[in-house]
Design a protein around this motif. Structure first.
Motif, PDB file in Angstrom:
ATOM      1  N   GLY A  90      38.566  73.834  52.863  1.00  0.00           N
ATOM      2  CA  GLY A  90      39.117  75.076  53.394  1.00  0.00           C
ATOM      3  C   GLY A  90      40.515  74.996  53.962  1.00  0.00           C
ATOM      4  N   GLY A  91      41.198  73.871  53.769  1.00  0.00           N
ATOM      5  CA  GLY A  91      42.581  73.745  54.208  1.00  0.00           C
ATOM      6  C   GLY A  91      43.525  74.419  53.227  1.00  0.00           C
ATOM      7  N   GLY A  92      44.793  74.461  53.586  1.00  0.00           N
ATOM      8  CA  GLY A  92      45.783  75.099  52.732  1.00  0.00           C
ATOM      9  C   GLY A  92      46.668  74.089  52.026  1.00  0.00           C
ATOM     10  N   VAL A  93      46.994  74.386  50.783  1.00  0.00           N
ATOM     11  CA  VAL A  93      47.905  73.569  49.978  1.00  0.00           C
ATOM     12  C   VAL A  93      48.985  74.494  49.446  1.00  0.00           C
ATOM     13  N   GLY A  94      50.230  74.056  49.531  1.00  0.00           N
ATOM     14  CA  GLY A  94      51.320  74.873  49.024  1.00  0.00           C
ATOM     15  C   GLY A  94      52.516  74.019  48.670  1.00  0.00           C
ATOM     16  N   PRO A  95      53.541  74.650  48.127  1.00  0.00           N
ATOM     17  CA  PRO A  95      54.742  73.900  47.775  1.00  0.00           C
ATOM     18  C   PRO A  95      55.416  73.323  49.008  1.00  0.00           C
ATOM     19  N   GLY A  96      55.900  72.102  48.866  1.00  0.00           N
ATOM     20  CA  GLY A  96      56.627  71.469  49.956  1.00  0.00           C
ATOM     21  C   GLY A  96      58.099  71.826  49.904  1.00  0.00           C
ATOM     22  N   VAL A 133      49.340  72.183  53.790  1.00  0.00           N
ATOM     23  CA  VAL A 133      50.111  73.002  54.733  1.00  0.00           C
ATOM     24  C   VAL A 133      49.278  73.471  55.922  1.00  0.00           C
ATOM     25  N   SER A 134      47.940  73.387  55.798  1.00  0.00           N
ATOM     26  CA  SER A 134      47.083  73.658  56.958  1.00  0.00           C
ATOM     27  C   SER A 134      45.866  72.749  56.874  1.00  0.00           C
ATOM     28  N   LEU A 135      45.552  72.167  58.005  1.00  0.00           N
ATOM     29  CA  LEU A 135      44.464  71.201  58.092  1.00  0.00           C
ATOM     30  C   LEU A 135      43.117  71.921  57.993  1.00  0.00           C
ATOM     31  N   PRO A 136      42.196  71.384  57.178  1.00  0.00           N
ATOM     32  CA  PRO A 136      40.873  72.008  57.133  1.00  0.00           C
ATOM     33  C   PRO A 136      40.098  71.757  58.420  1.00  0.00           C
ATOM     34  N   GLY A 137      39.120  72.614  58.699  1.00  0.00           N
ATOM     35  CA  GLY A 137      38.227  72.377  59.825  1.00  0.00           C
ATOM     36  C   GLY A 137      37.511  71.050  59.625  1.00  0.00           C
ATOM     37  N   ASP A 138      37.098  70.425  60.692  1.00  0.00           N
ATOM     38  CA  ASP A 138      36.417  69.126  60.653  1.00  0.00           C
ATOM     39  C   ASP A 138      37.322  67.978  60.204  1.00  0.00           C
ATOM     40  N   PHE A 139      38.638  68.177  60.205  1.00  0.00           N
ATOM     41  CA  PHE A 139      39.573  67.098  59.883  1.00  0.00           C
ATOM     42  C   PHE A 139      40.536  66.910  61.040  1.00  0.00           C
ATOM     43  N   ILE A 140      41.023  65.683  61.173  1.00  0.00           N
ATOM     44  CA  ILE A 140      42.049  65.406  62.170  1.00  0.00           C
ATOM     45  C   ILE A 140      43.283  64.847  61.475  1.00  0.00           C
ATOM     46  N   GLN A 141      44.418  65.190  62.020  1.00  0.00           N
ATOM     47  CA  GLN A 141      45.701  64.697  61.520  1.00  0.00           C
ATOM     48  C   GLN A 141      45.856  63.232  61.917  1.00  0.00           C
ATOM     49  N   LEU A 142      46.275  62.407  60.957  1.00  0.00           N
ATOM     50  CA  LEU A 142      46.522  60.986  61.228  1.00  0.00           C
ATOM     51  C   LEU A 142      48.003  60.625  61.176  1.00  0.00           C
ATOM     52  N   ALA A 143      48.785  61.343  60.359  1.00  0.00           N
ATOM     53  CA  ALA A 143      50.206  61.013  60.212  1.00  0.00           C
ATOM     54  C   ALA A 143      50.991  62.260  59.823  1.00  0.00           C
ATOM     55  N   ARG A 144      52.298  62.220  60.149  1.00  0.00           N
ATOM     56  CA  ARG A 144      53.199  63.317  59.793  1.00  0.00           C
ATOM     57  C   ARG A 144      54.572  62.722  59.496  1.00  0.00           C
ATOM     58  N   SER A 145      55.445  63.571  58.986  1.00  0.00           N
ATOM     59  CA  SER A 145      56.838  63.174  58.766  1.00  0.00           C
ATOM     60  C   SER A 145      57.718  64.351  59.157  1.00  0.00           C
ATOM     61  N   ASN A 146      59.015  64.179  59.025  1.00  0.00           N
ATOM     62  CA  ASN A 146      59.920  65.280  59.381  1.00  0.00           C
ATOM     63  C   ASN A 146      59.928  66.385  58.330  1.00  0.00           C
ATOM     64  N   ILE A 147      59.250  66.167  57.189  1.00  0.00           N
ATOM     65  CA  ILE A 147      59.180  67.230  56.173  1.00  0.00           C
ATOM     66  C   ILE A 147      57.767  67.744  55.928  1.00  0.00           C
ATOM     67  N   CYS A 148      56.763  67.042  56.463  1.00  0.00           N
ATOM     68  CA  CYS A 148      55.380  67.452  56.224  1.00  0.00           C
ATOM     69  C   CYS A 148      54.527  67.117  57.443  1.00  0.00           C
ATOM     70  N   GLU A 149      53.814  68.096  57.953  1.00  0.00           N
ATOM     71  CA  GLU A 149      53.015  67.915  59.161  1.00  0.00           C
ATOM     72  C   GLU A 149      51.737  67.116  58.900  1.00  0.00           C
ATOM     73  N   TYR A 150      51.221  67.175  57.677  1.00  0.00           N
ATOM     74  CA  TYR A 150      49.925  66.541  57.384  1.00  0.00           C
ATOM     75  C   TYR A 150      50.050  65.496  56.281  1.00  0.00           C
ATOM     76  N   GLU A 151      50.706  64.408  56.617  1.00  0.00           N
ATOM     77  CA  GLU A 151      50.882  63.306  55.660  1.00  0.00           C
ATOM     78  C   GLU A 151      49.586  62.514  55.459  1.00  0.00           C
ATOM     79  N   ALA A 152      48.716  62.525  56.461  1.00  0.00           N
ATOM     80  CA  ALA A 152      47.424  61.839  56.345  1.00  0.00           C
ATOM     81  C   ALA A 152      46.416  62.531  57.240  1.00  0.00           C
ATOM     82  N   MET A 153      45.148  62.470  56.817  1.00  0.00           N
ATOM     83  CA  MET A 153      44.070  63.116  57.567  1.00  0.00           C
ATOM     84  C   MET A 153      42.764  62.397  57.288  1.00  0.00           C
ATOM     85  N   ARG A 154      41.763  62.710  58.105  1.00  0.00           N
ATOM     86  CA  ARG A 154      40.415  62.198  57.864  1.00  0.00           C
ATOM     87  C   ARG A 154      39.396  63.217  58.345  1.00  0.00           C
TER      88      ARG A 154
END
Length: 189
Positions: A90-96, A133-154
């Motif tokens: 249920g997270g969001g995916v879009g163009p970077g 572009v948006s984290l799904p429920g039941d996931f946590i952010q693990l990493a980010r960069s200056n161009i992308c907020e959700y570089e890694a998740m679990r």
């Protein structure tokens, strides 16, 4: 660590065979399988974990969402695989904002077991033509960069992990460490 069996799900990414080779070079039994094979065929292989490869587009991802939802094994999504995991839950995916492959500096927000030994910052090879572009429920952010907020998740409960970058390529610092961390997760599971 004992030899594990890791299936690499082919999403038609240019680095799929490199993922396979990287896993094999780390002394794991590995096999590339199509992203359209039935779940029972995957389970018949008796894998210890799945890696969802990158690829050109979500609409060429076969039945990966079914694998993510139904197979109770550790799963690592790389690039498109990361996006598939987000979309399935249920997270969001879009163009970077920055397409094409480039060297990106990653900030580890939560080292977690998948990113153990990579922080606090690391340099990786990634494409951001599309990204989470948006984290799904039941996931946590693990990493980010200056161009992308959700570089890694679990996932908060299941051993499901996603990274936007490519740990299998030589340009990524500590890529082997990330893969070894995944194997350790598979061994414990």
């Amino acid at each position: 660590m004992r030899e594990l069996k890791i299936l690499v799900i082919n999403n038609y990414g240019q680095f799929c065979h490199l993922i396979h080779r990287s896993v094999r070079d780390l002394d794991m039994d590995t096999k590339i399988v199509a992203n359209t094979i039935p779940i029972d065929d995957i389970l018949d292989e008796e894998p210890d974990g799945l890696i969802l490869s990158g690829g050109p587009a979500l609409d060429r991802a076969g039945i990966c969402s079914e694998y993510i939802e139904s197979i109770d094994l550790p799963i690592l999504g790389i690039c498109l695989g990361h996006q598939l995991i987000a979309k399935t839950f249920g997270g969001g995916v879009g163009p970077g904002p920055s397409g094409g492959y480039a060297n990106i500096e990653i900030e580890i927000v939560d080292e977690d077991e998948i990113l153990k030994g990579l922080g606090p910052r690391t340099s990786v090879w990634a494409s951001h033509a599309d990204e989470v572009v948006s984290l799904p429920g039941d996931f946590i952010q693990l990493a980010r960069s200056n161009i992308c907020e959700y570089e890694a998740m679990r996932h908060v409960e299941r051993p499901i992990f996603g990274v936007q970058w490519h740990p299998e390529v030589a340009h990524t610092e500590k890529g082997e460490q990330l893969l070894t961390n995944f194997f350790e997760i598979c061994e414990k599971y």
